[in-house]
Design an enzyme around this catalytic site. Structure first.
Site, mmCIF file in Angstrom:
data_model
loop_
_atom_site.group_PDB
_atom_site.id
_atom_site.type_symbol
_atom_site.label_atom_id
_atom_site.label_comp_id
_atom_site.label_asym_id
_atom_site.label_seq_id
_atom_site.Cartn_x
_atom_site.Cartn_y
_atom_site.Cartn_z
ATOM 1 N N SER A 146 0.858 -1.182 0.000
ATOM 2 C CA SER A 146 0.000 0.000 0.000
ATOM 3 C C SER A 146 0.897 1.235 0.000
ATOM 4 O O SER A 146 2.108 1.126 0.251
ATOM 5 C CB SER A 146 -0.860 -0.036 1.267
ATOM 6 O OG SER A 146 -1.414 1.220 1.568
ATOM 7 N N TYR A 159 -2.963 -0.946 10.050
ATOM 8 C CA TYR A 159 -2.889 -1.119 8.590
ATOM 9 C C TYR A 159 -1.493 -0.769 8.085
ATOM 10 O O TYR A 159 -0.882 -1.515 7.321
ATOM 11 C CB TYR A 159 -3.949 -0.248 7.924
ATOM 12 C CG TYR A 159 -4.087 -0.463 6.435
ATOM 13 C CD1 TYR A 159 -4.855 -1.520 5.937
ATOM 14 C CD2 TYR A 159 -3.469 0.383 5.515
ATOM 15 C CE1 TYR A 159 -4.988 -1.728 4.569
ATOM 16 C CE2 TYR A 159 -3.595 0.185 4.157
ATOM 17 C CZ TYR A 159 -4.356 -0.867 3.689
ATOM 18 O OH TYR A 159 -4.492 -1.069 2.327
HETATM 19 P P1 NDP Z 1 -11.810 -5.006 -1.239
HETATM 20 O O1 NDP Z 1 -12.462 -4.767 0.061
HETATM 21 O O2 NDP Z 1 -12.554 -4.736 -2.501
HETATM 22 O O3 NDP Z 1 -11.231 -6.471 -1.330
HETATM 23 C C1 NDP Z 1 -10.693 -7.123 -0.216
HETATM 24 C C2 NDP Z 1 -10.696 -8.591 -0.536
HETATM 25 O O4 NDP Z 1 -10.088 -9.307 0.528
HETATM 26 C C3 NDP Z 1 -12.089 -9.135 -0.727
HETATM 27 O O5 NDP Z 1 -12.091 -9.905 -1.911
HETATM 28 C C4 NDP Z 1 -12.318 -9.998 0.503
HETATM 29 O O6 NDP Z 1 -13.099 -11.125 0.156
HETATM 30 C C5 NDP Z 1 -10.901 -10.418 0.852
HETATM 31 N N1 NDP Z 1 -10.728 -10.709 2.265
HETATM 32 C C6 NDP Z 1 -10.724 -9.848 3.311
HETATM 33 N N2 NDP Z 1 -10.558 -10.502 4.460
HETATM 34 C C7 NDP Z 1 -10.453 -11.812 4.146
HETATM 35 C C8 NDP Z 1 -10.268 -12.991 4.901
HETATM 36 N N3 NDP Z 1 -10.152 -12.972 6.241
HETATM 37 N N4 NDP Z 1 -10.205 -14.185 4.236
HETATM 38 C C9 NDP Z 1 -10.323 -14.219 2.900
HETATM 39 N N5 NDP Z 1 -10.482 -13.147 2.133
HETATM 40 C C10 NDP Z 1 -10.547 -11.948 2.749
HETATM 41 O O7 NDP Z 1 -10.492 -4.119 -1.173
HETATM 42 P P2 NDP Z 1 -9.338 -3.777 -2.205
HETATM 43 O O8 NDP Z 1 -9.512 -4.474 -3.489
HETATM 44 O O9 NDP Z 1 -9.200 -2.318 -2.179
HETATM 45 O O10 NDP Z 1 -8.085 -4.370 -1.417
HETATM 46 C C11 NDP Z 1 -7.298 -5.431 -1.904
HETATM 47 C C12 NDP Z 1 -5.901 -5.296 -1.326
HETATM 48 O O11 NDP Z 1 -5.326 -4.079 -1.807
HETATM 49 C C13 NDP Z 1 -5.858 -5.200 0.203
HETATM 50 O O12 NDP Z 1 -4.732 -5.894 0.674
HETATM 51 C C14 NDP Z 1 -5.716 -3.715 0.447
HETATM 52 O O13 NDP Z 1 -5.105 -3.450 1.678
HETATM 53 C C15 NDP Z 1 -4.832 -3.333 -0.730
HETATM 54 N N6 NDP Z 1 -4.848 -1.918 -1.049
HETATM 55 C C16 NDP Z 1 -5.967 -1.275 -1.496
HETATM 56 C C17 NDP Z 1 -5.920 0.063 -1.826
HETATM 57 C C18 NDP Z 1 -7.087 0.817 -2.365
HETATM 58 O O14 NDP Z 1 -6.969 2.047 -2.550
HETATM 59 N N7 NDP Z 1 -8.220 0.196 -2.635
HETATM 60 C C19 NDP Z 1 -4.692 0.825 -1.676
HETATM 61 C C20 NDP Z 1 -3.578 0.074 -1.202
HETATM 62 C C21 NDP Z 1 -3.658 -1.253 -0.908
HETATM 63 P P3 NDP Z 1 -14.337 -11.641 1.099
HETATM 64 O O15 NDP Z 1 -15.112 -10.425 1.468
HETATM 65 O O16 NDP Z 1 -15.067 -12.604 0.243
HETATM 66 O O17 NDP Z 1 -13.679 -12.307 2.258
#
Ligand code: NDP
Length: 256
Positions: A146, A159
Site C-alpha cells: 500500500s 494497517y
Molecule cells: P476489497 O475490500 O474490494 O477487497 C478485499 C478482498 O479481501 C475481498 O475480496 C475480501 O473477500 C478479501 N478478504 C478480506 N478478508 C479476508 C479474509 N479474512 N479471508 C479471505 N479473504 C478476505 O479491497 P481492495 O480491493 O481495495 O483491497 C485489496 C488489497 O489491496 C488489500 O490488501 C488492500 O489493503 C490493498 N490496497 C488497497 C488500496 C485501495 O486504494 N483500494 C490501496 C492500497 C492497498 P471476502 O469479502 O469474500 O472475504
C-alpha cells in the site's frame, strides 16, 4: 516472440481476495494471459460472480471459500487447488482490510485482526503453498502492500504496520526462495476505487478531494490498472526481478 514472455497458459494462480476489487482486477489480467485461477475469499456470492467473469475469458476458474486467517482452512485450500487445478505457479496475497482508528483508540483485538488478515495471512498462504510453488519450477509470489508501506496516516495504525511488514516479508522470501527460482515481489497500490476505499471515503472527511489533489495522474485508480503489473510479475518476463516493491499509484509516491 515478445508476447510469449507474458504467456501464462498452463499456469495456475491463487488470488486471495480475488472475488472483488484489486484482486479481481489482477485475476482478470492473469486469465486474459491464459492462467487458470483459484479465487479465494469468504463471500460465496462475490466469488461465484468472479468465477463466472473469469470463465468467460476462456480459462478454468474455481472458487475456494476460505478465511485466510484460519491456517487449517488455508491448508485445505492449497490442497484443494492442487487437486482440482493440478498445480500452483502463482500466489497473489491480496486479501486485506482496515480498521481506521488512531493508535490510542485502537483495541488489541482490532490490531490483531488487521495484522492477521493483511500480514500473517501472507506468511501462512506462502508457507503452505511453497512446496507447490517450488514444484512449479518458476513460482511467483505477489504480495499487496500500500502507500501505507511507505507513508503513515493517523487512522492507519495497524494497517500501516501490516503493509510495512509486507514489504520486509517480501524481501525475506525473495532471498530464501531465489534458489528455487521463485520470485517474490510486492505491489504498492495508490488510491484505488474499491469497496475498501468507498468505506474510507465515508469515514475520512475530505479524503476524496485530497487524493485527487495529491495524485499526479489526477484520478483514483481503477481495478483494471492492476492487470498489467500482475501479468508482468507472474510471467517469465520478470524472472530476474525479485524482492521489489513497485508502486502502482498514478505518481502518488513521487509527488513532493
Ligand atoms: P476489497 O475490500 O474490494 O477487497 C478485499 C478482498 O479481501 C475481498 O475480496 C475480501 O473477500 C478479501 N478478504 C478480506 N478478508 C479476508 C479474509 N479474512 N479471508 C479471505 N479473504 C478476505 O479491497 P481492495 O480491493 O481495495 O483491497 C485489496 C488489497 O489491496 C488489500 O490488501 C488492500 O489493503 C490493498 N490496497 C488497497 C488500496 C485501495 O486504494 N483500494 C490501496 C492500497 C492497498 P471476502 O469479502 O469474500 O472475504
Amino acid at each position: 516472440m515478445t508476447s510469449s514472455r507474458f504467456d501464462l497458459r498452463g499456469k495456475v494462480a491463487v488470488v486471495t481476495g480475488g472475488n472483488g476489487g484489486i484482486g479481481l482486477g489482477m485475476a482478470r489480467g492473469l486469465a486474459d494471459a491464459g492462467a487458470d485461477i483459484a479465487v479465494v475469499g469468504r463471500n460465496e456470492t462475490k466469488s461465484a460472480a468472479a468465477v463466472a467473469d473469469l470463465r468467460r475469458r476462456g480459462v478454468k476458474a474455481i472458487a475456494v471459500t476460505t478465511d485466510v486467517t484460519d491456517k487449517a482452512a488455508v491448508a485445505a485450500m492449497v490442497d484443494g487447488v492442487v487437486s482440482e487445478l493440478g498445480r500452483i505457479d502463482i500466489l497473489i496475497n491480496n486479501a486485506g482490510m482496515s480498521i481506521r482508528k488512531p493508535p490510542h483508540e485502537l483495541e488489541l483485538d482490532e490490531w490483531n485482526k488487521v495484522i492477521d488478515t493483511n500480514l500473517t495471512s501472507a506468511f501462512v498462504c506462502s508457507k503452505l503453498a511453497y512446496p507447490a510453488l517450488k514444484a512449479s519450477g518458476n513460482g511467483k509470489v505477489i504480495n499487496i502492500g500500500s502507500m501505507m508501506s511507505i507513508f503513515g496516516a493517523s487512522f492507519a495504525t495497524a494497517y500501516a504496520a501490516s503493509k510495512g511488514g509486507i514489504v520486509q516479508y517480501t524481501r525475506a522470501c525473495a532471498n530464501a526462495w531465489a534458489p528455487d527460482n521463485i520470485q517474490v515481489n510486492a505491489i504498492l497500490p495508490g488510491w484505488i476505487d474499491t469497496d475498501l476505499t468507498r468505506g474510507a471515503r465515508q469515514q475520512v472527511s475530505g479524503l476524496h478531494e485530497r487524493v485527487l489533489a495529491r495524485t499526479p495522474a489526477g484520478r483514483w485508480g481503477d481495478i483494471d490498472d492492476f492487470a498489467g503489473i500482475a501479468v508482468f510479475l507472474a510471467s517469465p518476463a520478470s524472472n530476474f526481478l525479485t524482492g521489489t516493491a513497485i508502486p502502482v499509484d498514478g505518481g502518488f509516491s513521487v509527488m513532493a
